[in-house]
Structures are given as structure tokens and as C-alpha cells.
Design an enzyme around this catalytic site. Sequence first.
Site, PDB file in Angstrom:
ATOM      1  N   GLU A   1       9.138  -3.839  10.661  1.00 46.17           N
ATOM      2  CA  GLU A   1       9.566  -2.549  10.085  1.00 46.17           C
ATOM      3  C   GLU A   1      10.110  -1.605  11.156  1.00 46.17           C
ATOM      4  O   GLU A   1       9.493  -1.426  12.224  1.00 46.17           O
ATOM      5  CB  GLU A   1       8.387  -1.886   9.353  1.00 46.17           C
ATOM      6  CG  GLU A   1       8.767  -0.545   8.734  1.00 46.17           C
ATOM      7  CD  GLU A   1       7.834  -0.071   7.641  1.00 46.17           C
ATOM      8  OE1 GLU A   1       6.909  -0.829   7.256  1.00 46.17           O
ATOM      9  OE2 GLU A   1       8.036   1.071   7.170  1.00 46.17           O
TER      10      GLU A   1
ATOM     11  N   ASP B   1      -1.115  -6.095  -0.140  1.00 38.70           N
ATOM     12  CA  ASP B   1      -1.412  -5.424   1.127  1.00 38.70           C
ATOM     13  C   ASP B   1      -2.907  -5.185   1.282  1.00 38.70           C
ATOM     14  O   ASP B   1      -3.587  -4.773   0.330  1.00 38.70           O
ATOM     15  CB  ASP B   1      -0.731  -4.050   1.134  1.00 38.70           C
ATOM     16  CG  ASP B   1       0.392  -3.975   2.152  1.00 38.70           C
ATOM     17  OD1 ASP B   1       0.362  -4.726   3.150  1.00 38.70           O
ATOM     18  OD2 ASP B   1       1.298  -3.152   1.945  1.00 38.70           O
TER      19      ASP B   1
ATOM     20  N   ASP C   1       0.844  -1.201   0.000  1.00 38.36           N
ATOM     21  CA  ASP C   1       0.000   0.000   0.000  1.00 38.36           C
ATOM     22  C   ASP C   1       0.880   1.251   0.000  1.00 38.36           C
ATOM     23  O   ASP C   1       0.379   2.373  -0.069  1.00 38.36           O
ATOM     24  CB  ASP C   1      -1.027   0.001   1.149  1.00 38.36           C
ATOM     25  CG  ASP C   1      -0.397  -0.060   2.524  1.00 38.36           C
ATOM     26  OD1 ASP C   1       0.838  -0.169   2.617  1.00 38.36           O
ATOM     27  OD2 ASP C   1      -1.152   0.003   3.528  1.00 38.36           O
ATOM     28  N   SER C   2       2.203   1.059  -0.017  1.00 37.32           N
ATOM     29  CA  SER C   2       3.125   2.166  -0.278  1.00 37.32           C
ATOM     30  C   SER C   2       2.827   2.763  -1.653  1.00 37.32           C
ATOM     31  O   SER C   2       3.304   3.857  -1.960  1.00 37.32           O
ATOM     32  CB  SER C   2       4.581   1.685  -0.199  1.00 37.32           C
ATOM     33  OG  SER C   2       4.760   0.509  -0.974  1.00 37.32           O
TER      34      SER C   2
ATOM     35  N   GLU D   1      -1.444  -5.275   8.777  1.00 37.37           N
ATOM     36  CA  GLU D   1      -0.637  -4.694   9.863  1.00 37.37           C
ATOM     37  C   GLU D   1      -1.272  -4.959  11.220  1.00 37.37           C
ATOM     38  O   GLU D   1      -2.506  -4.994  11.342  1.00 37.37           O
ATOM     39  CB  GLU D   1      -0.489  -3.184   9.637  1.00 37.37           C
ATOM     40  CG  GLU D   1       0.226  -2.856   8.343  1.00 37.37           C
ATOM     41  CD  GLU D   1       0.459  -1.355   8.150  1.00 37.37           C
ATOM     42  OE1 GLU D   1       0.190  -0.557   9.089  1.00 37.37           O
ATOM     43  OE2 GLU D   1       0.905  -0.984   7.049  1.00 37.37           O
TER      44      GLU D   1
ATOM     45  N   LYS E   1      -1.224  -9.301   3.090  1.00 36.18           N
ATOM     46  CA  LYS E   1      -0.463  -8.764   4.224  1.00 36.18           C
ATOM     47  C   LYS E   1      -1.328  -7.767   4.973  1.00 36.18           C
ATOM     48  O   LYS E   1      -2.025  -6.952   4.360  1.00 36.18           O
ATOM     49  CB  LYS E   1       0.829  -8.092   3.747  1.00 36.18           C
ATOM     50  CG  LYS E   1       1.629  -7.468   4.905  1.00 36.18           C
ATOM     51  CD  LYS E   1       3.029  -7.104   4.515  1.00 36.18           C
ATOM     52  CE  LYS E   1       3.164  -5.746   3.845  1.00 36.18           C
ATOM     53  NZ  LYS E   1       2.676  -4.609   4.666  1.00 36.18           N
TER      54      LYS E   1
HETATM   55  O1  KIV Z   1       3.510  -1.048   1.634  1.00 36.14           O
HETATM   56  C1  KIV Z   1       4.656  -1.485   1.586  1.00 36.14           C
HETATM   57  O2  KIV Z   1       5.392  -1.307   0.599  1.00 36.14           O
HETATM   58  C2  KIV Z   1       5.146  -2.222   2.726  1.00 36.14           C
HETATM   59  C3  KIV Z   1       6.613  -2.526   2.777  1.00 36.14           C
HETATM   60  C4  KIV Z   1       7.372  -1.306   3.046  1.00 36.14           C
HETATM   61  C5  KIV Z   1       6.911  -3.596   3.751  1.00 36.14           C
HETATM   62  O3  KIV Z   1       4.409  -2.533   3.600  1.00 36.14           O
END
Ligand code: KIV
Length: 277
Positions: free
Chosen positions: A194, A95, A56-57, A127, A125
Site C-alpha cells: 500500500e 482482515d 478493516d476499512s 499488517e 490478512k
Molecule cells: O482494509 C482494507 O480495505 C485494506 C485494503 C485497502 C487493502 O486493507
Amino acid sequence: MTAPGTPASPPSAKLTALALAARKGSAERVAVVTAYDVAFARLADRAGADIILVGDSVGMVVQGHASTLPVTLDEMVYHSRAVARGVARAHVVADMPFMSYQASIDEGMRAAGRLVKEGGAEAVKLEGGVAVAELIRRLVSVGIPVMGHVGMTPQSVHAFGGFKVQGRTEVQRQRILADARAVADAGAYAMVIESVPRALGREITAEVSALTIGIGAGPGCDGQVLVMHDVLGLDPTWKPRFARRYAALGDAAVEAFGAYFGDVRAGRFPADGESFE
Ligand code: KIV
């Protein structure tokens, strides 16, 4: 089901969550990078990525937001689908964006289902730790592999008062350890750790059965992940301490664009071979 005559696991077979989880405790580290579209997913896959994370970056490095919070589930499905189309070997993880799973287990199940069903992701993924353990348990129970994410979890940026290293105080350290244990005990095959002190990254890695994938968590993790823009130097103005630049594609792109614009303006492009009879 395997078709008759098909080898059970051809040499170029896709990496699975199971195969990756089996690396825990071995010396074979897991190499992870983010990607958000088919072009870069293909390149990362060709280069031998073990896992391609549709992070989600995307909200920050592609959409230009100041955090990952505005990213929507529809956007993650869209990017995941594009990445999945470009990947032959790497394991594709998508994510779960902010507020796609925090309100209820049912919403989280449906959101993860969309990422797998529509987005082509092979794992999701999310959090958090103790707070999301039940959701992880449920996802795993219906056959969706889960990668956790503990330590400095960017979706909690406002609670942390910024993207700050976590785990330096004993209270934070204990909280992160409890989160990591909860994620592993709930059945996650892997977790991102992280921005924590390297000693804590090592401690979690030694303690939990899940693979640990560090970003700013030191060399003691089972693998490492970086955002592709940081690896490739796509933004010449940005280099976080924990990242390493392996190319300067941002500068190279400016140079290439400039050369192209110069050729257009000078009438050097297109040449005869670049146009039709
Ligand atoms: O969103 C993302 O790119 C991430 C990584 C930095 C682990 O969660």
C-alpha cells in the site's frame, strides 16, 4: 472429500489461495475489491472479482471512524460472515483488526481461527512484516492461508504521522523490502503493498514469490485492490489519488432517495400496483 460423481473442479469452482498463488509470474492479474455485506459481495462476485477482501476499512467507510483502529474482532467476524454468504466464486479474505494479533502469537492464532471458523473467511490478512513473520508461519502451518500487508499499513497510522506514502527514503525502502521478504518467506501466498512509489511496488513484485496486490503501489504488482466505495463513487466528496471511480453511485443514490421522498410527499407512491386489494 469429493462425493462420487462430482467433478474434481467444476468450471464455476471457488477460487482458492492455491489457484491464485499459481498466477505469480503469469500475465493474469488478480482483481480485488473490498466488500462488507452480502448485497455488495454478491454484486462483486457476479462481476468476476478474484478476491473479495473484508477490509478493516469497514471502520472508516461503513462505521465513520477516522481510522481502522477501533474495529473489533467481533465486527470483522460479523462482516466476514455476511460477505461469505454472498460469494460463490471469489476467494474471501478477512482482515485481522488492530490488536487482535499484535500482543501474542496465541491471540493471533485464535483471532484468525474465528475469522475462518465463524466468519467463513478462506484466508486472513494482517499488517506488518518482520514483526509478524512468526505468526504467519504458524497460521500457514495449521492450514490458514495468509495475505500480508506492507508499505503504508493503516493500523500504524499514528507511527507514520498520518496516511502517508512510505518508502520514499532509503531507510523506509529497505524496511519495506525486508518486511516483504519476511512475509513471503514465512509462507504468505499474497501480500498487499500500500502507498509506496511505483518503482518499489515493481521491485518487491519481482523479488518475492508471493502474489503482490497493490493499492497506490503502481501498475507493476501482480494485482490491484480498491475499496468498493472508491470504485463505485459512493462518497462524492472523497477520491484518493490512487483510486479510480467507475461509477457515481453516491450521486445516483441522492437522486433516487430524492425522487422517492418527492413521490411520498406528492402522494404518487404507492400506486395501486404497489399496494394490496
Ligand atoms: O482494509 C482494507 O480495505 C485494506 C485494503 C485497502 C487493502 O486493507
